[in-house]
Design a protein around this motif. Structure first.
Motif, PDB file in Angstrom:
ATOM      1  N   GLN A 190       0.855  -1.187   0.000  1.00 51.16           N
ATOM      2  CA  GLN A 190       0.000   0.000   0.000  1.00 51.16           C
ATOM      3  C   GLN A 190       0.893   1.240   0.000  1.00 51.16           C
ATOM      4  N   LEU A 191       0.295   2.416   0.089  1.00 50.08           N
ATOM      5  CA  LEU A 191       1.076   3.651   0.011  1.00 50.08           C
ATOM      6  C   LEU A 191       2.141   3.690   1.108  1.00 50.08           C
ATOM      7  N   PRO A 192       3.380   4.056   0.757  1.00 54.54           N
ATOM      8  CA  PRO A 192       4.475   4.091   1.733  1.00 54.54           C
ATOM      9  C   PRO A 192       4.385   5.327   2.621  1.00 54.54           C
TER      10      PRO A 192
ATOM     11  N   GLN B 165      -8.293   4.238   0.413  1.00 52.03           N
ATOM     12  CA  GLN B 165      -7.644   3.091   1.049  1.00 52.03           C
ATOM     13  C   GLN B 165      -8.565   2.508   2.112  1.00 52.03           C
ATOM     14  N   GLY B 166      -8.822   1.204   2.006  1.00 54.04           N
ATOM     15  CA  GLY B 166      -9.712   0.528   2.943  1.00 54.04           C
ATOM     16  C   GLY B 166     -11.108   0.318   2.414  1.00 54.04           C
TER      17      GLY B 166
ATOM     18  N   THR C 138       3.813   8.351  -6.568  1.00 56.43           N
ATOM     19  CA  THR C 138       4.554   7.558  -5.597  1.00 56.43           C
ATOM     20  C   THR C 138       4.303   6.082  -5.842  1.00 56.43           C
ATOM     21  N   PRO C 139       5.299   5.209  -5.593  1.00 59.28           N
ATOM     22  CA  PRO C 139       5.081   3.776  -5.780  1.00 59.28           C
ATOM     23  C   PRO C 139       3.908   3.280  -4.940  1.00 59.28           C
ATOM     24  N   GLY C 140       3.128   2.374  -5.506  1.00 60.57           N
ATOM     25  CA  GLY C 140       1.999   1.797  -4.780  1.00 60.57           C
ATOM     26  C   GLY C 140       0.685   2.495  -5.028  1.00 60.57           C
ATOM     27  N   MET C 141       0.707   3.699  -5.612  1.00 62.35           N
ATOM     28  CA  MET C 141      -0.531   4.460  -5.808  1.00 62.35           C
ATOM     29  C   MET C 141      -1.474   3.746  -6.773  1.00 62.35           C
TER      30      MET C 141
ATOM     31  N   ALA D 176       4.275   1.027 -10.664  1.00 69.43           N
ATOM     32  CA  ALA D 176       5.520   0.819  -9.916  1.00 69.43           C
ATOM     33  C   ALA D 176       5.242   0.423  -8.472  1.00 69.43           C
ATOM     34  N   MET D 177       6.043  -0.477  -7.969  1.00 70.10           N
ATOM     35  CA  MET D 177       6.008  -0.869  -6.558  1.00 70.10           C
ATOM     36  C   MET D 177       7.428  -0.690  -6.025  1.00 70.10           C
TER      37      MET D 177
END
Length: 505
Positions: A141-143, A350-351, A366-369, A394-395
């Motif tokens: 998930q988002l960092p 998220q959630g 950002t990675p994970g978005m 991207a992750m």
């Protein structure tokens, strides 16, 4: 690992990292664990890394609970100051289990700081002062948010995490996306770092903007400014008269503002007949969940009548969110559990679980978005992609490598872990209170009251004796955490009580 195996480890008192893909049932397992632990007399502090996540689980932020607030570093002066606060001393020592949800968004240095404070206040060099710690989240998930070009400060890279060495509970079942759906296959490939041309082709086939306005589809965007503009434009286009609902608030201003920022329902909610909305809470009666979409069909005695995408009619009543600390409500806000839903940010989604979403990943930063946005939706058929950039799929490479180790560690743990059966554990629930110890404490209270020529209740109320018999504290610090045990009574009766408790162990 199965959900029931994760419950076994948690109920055995192990500190764990509960993880897995979206839809694997992390929140379900966490709720089950908290319920069972409380039944057994355990004091559970439920926290989360962000305010939004905290409202989803009915807890507070780890920043607030820990007493750290906005501190970014911890000096010896800070440690001394925090450990001198009586409310924090009582909070840390009264807690048996600390839950931190959405740990992927928690900075590693923050986890280190909580560890340091817990050790200091609980006067123990064990990880987190001896607390059972349950970390929950998905590292894909988002960092954590970082300033400028700083490298991501992941919680799992912290010294506190290494010291805690949590058992890994990687849930492998899937309850959101249907098995065999191409979206589930894509998300799995993103987690493994194996996205190929077939996955990209499946996404390209979803590059179609939703044009049918009657179809309730939430638009997910990377930036707030896009979301606000879309929602206001659509609301303004409706010619019906508007109704305004203002949030009601209670509590100290600082706590109140903290809670208001974390609740997805707006402070001032403007609605019109025909407006597309989203529920931002779970119905206790099961009529809707966080993320359920619908349309305002009418107003009945001032209350909006919503028809959900599933065809259910719901007359919406106000919902209350509260901020609890030490078992007391510090702030409370009440508002209709709705927000305009033509668009929402990916971060705030998220959630949630959505039947359909129009997703713009052209400004992913950002990675994970992209992973968060895509994983909100139940199937590939529910995704309408209107833009995508190189960052979208991207992750973070650090997470890829660690995830492989997590899976292997969880598989090894699962081989030696039995399924949890609640019926087998019922005797443990009943035995949380030590009846023999309670009898000894009551006998001691009568003797002590006779010596001091005062009524027994002036020594301690029954509630204090019951808590002593259930918690069986072993140190003066732990005694101080018991309800009804102040510093004066601790000095007067502490050593005698510890003698009785140790004798009965």
């Amino acid at each position: 690992m199965r959900q029931s195996q994760a419950l076994t480890l948690m109920m055995e008192g192990r500190s764990v990292f509960l993880t897995g893909a979206p839809g694997a049932g992390k929140t379900y397992v966490l709720n089950q664990f908290v319920r069972l632990a409380k039944q057994r007399g355990k004091n559970v502090a439920v926290t989360a890394s962000t305010g939004i996540a905290a409202t989803h689980i009915g807890g507070s932020t780890i920043h607030s609970w820990s007493g750290l607030g906005i501190l970014d570093s911890l000096s010896q002066y800070d440690l001394a100051r925090l450990s001198a606060k009586s409310n924090l001393v009582k909070r840390y020592n009264a807690t048996d289990i600390l839950v931190i949800d959405e740990v992927s968004m928690l900075h590693g240095r923050r986890l280190d700081m909580v560890n340091m404070v817990a050790k200091k206040i609980r006067q123990s060099e064990a990880p987190f002062g001896g607390l059972q710690v349950v970390l929950v989240g998905d590292l894909f998930q988002l960092p954590p948010v970082t300033r400028g070009s700083d490298a991501a400060d992941f919680a799992h890279q912290s010294a506190a995490w290494q010291e805690l060495h949590p058992a890994i509970c990687y849930l492998s079942e899937q309850h959101r996306q249907a098995v065999g759906d191409s979206l589930l296959d894509l998300l799995g490939a993103m987690r493994r770092g194996e996205v190929n041309e077939f996955h990209e082709m499946a996404l390209r086939e979803r590059m179609a903007e939703v044009t049918h306005e009657a179809q309730a589809v939430t638009r997910l965007y990377a930036h707030n400014i896009d979301v606000d503009a879309i929602n206001q434009r659509h609301l303004k286009a409706i010619t019906e008269s508007a109704r305004t609902y203002t949030m009601e608030t209670k509590g100290a201003s600082a706590k109140r503002e903290q809670l208001m920022k974390s609740v997805l329902a707006p402070e001032v909610l403007e609605l019109k007949k025909g407006a597309e909305i989203m529920f931002v809470a779970n119905s206790q009666k099961g009529k809707f969940v966080n993320g359920t979409r619908g349309v305002i069909m009418d107003f009945v005695d001032g209350a909006p009548l919503v028809v959900t995408t599933g065809g259910r009619e719901v007359l919406v009543e106000p919902h209350s969110w509260s901020l609890e600390e030490d078992g007391r409500v510090k702030a409370e806000v009440t508002q209709l559990p709705l927000r305009l839903a033509w668009a929402i940010t990916i971060h705030k989604s998220q959630g949630m679980s959505l039947d359909a979403a129009e997703i713009d990943l052209s400004r992913s930063f950002t990675p994970g978005m992209g992973y968060v946005a895509l994983s909100r939706v139940r199937s590939m058929e529910g995704i309408y992609l209107v833009g995508i950039n190189q960052m979208a799929l991207a992750m973070h490479p650090v997470v890829h490598e660690y995830d492989t180790w997590l899976r292997e560690a969880s598989e090894q743990m699962a081989l030696k872990t039995v399924d949890f059966t609640e019926d087998v554990k019922k005797n443990e629930v009943e035995s949380a209170l030590d009846e023999a110890l309670l009898a000894e404490l009551k006998k001691w209270r009568i003797t002590q009251a006779a010596k001091e020529k005062i009524p027994p209740y002036m020594i301690f109320h029954d509630t204090t004796l019951h808590e002593l018999a259930a918690r069986r504290p072993q140190t003066t610090h732990a005694l101080l955490a018991v309800k009804g045990m102040g510093k004066t009574k601790l000095d007067k009766y502490g050593s005698g009580l510890l003698g009785i408790i140790n004798k009965n162990n």
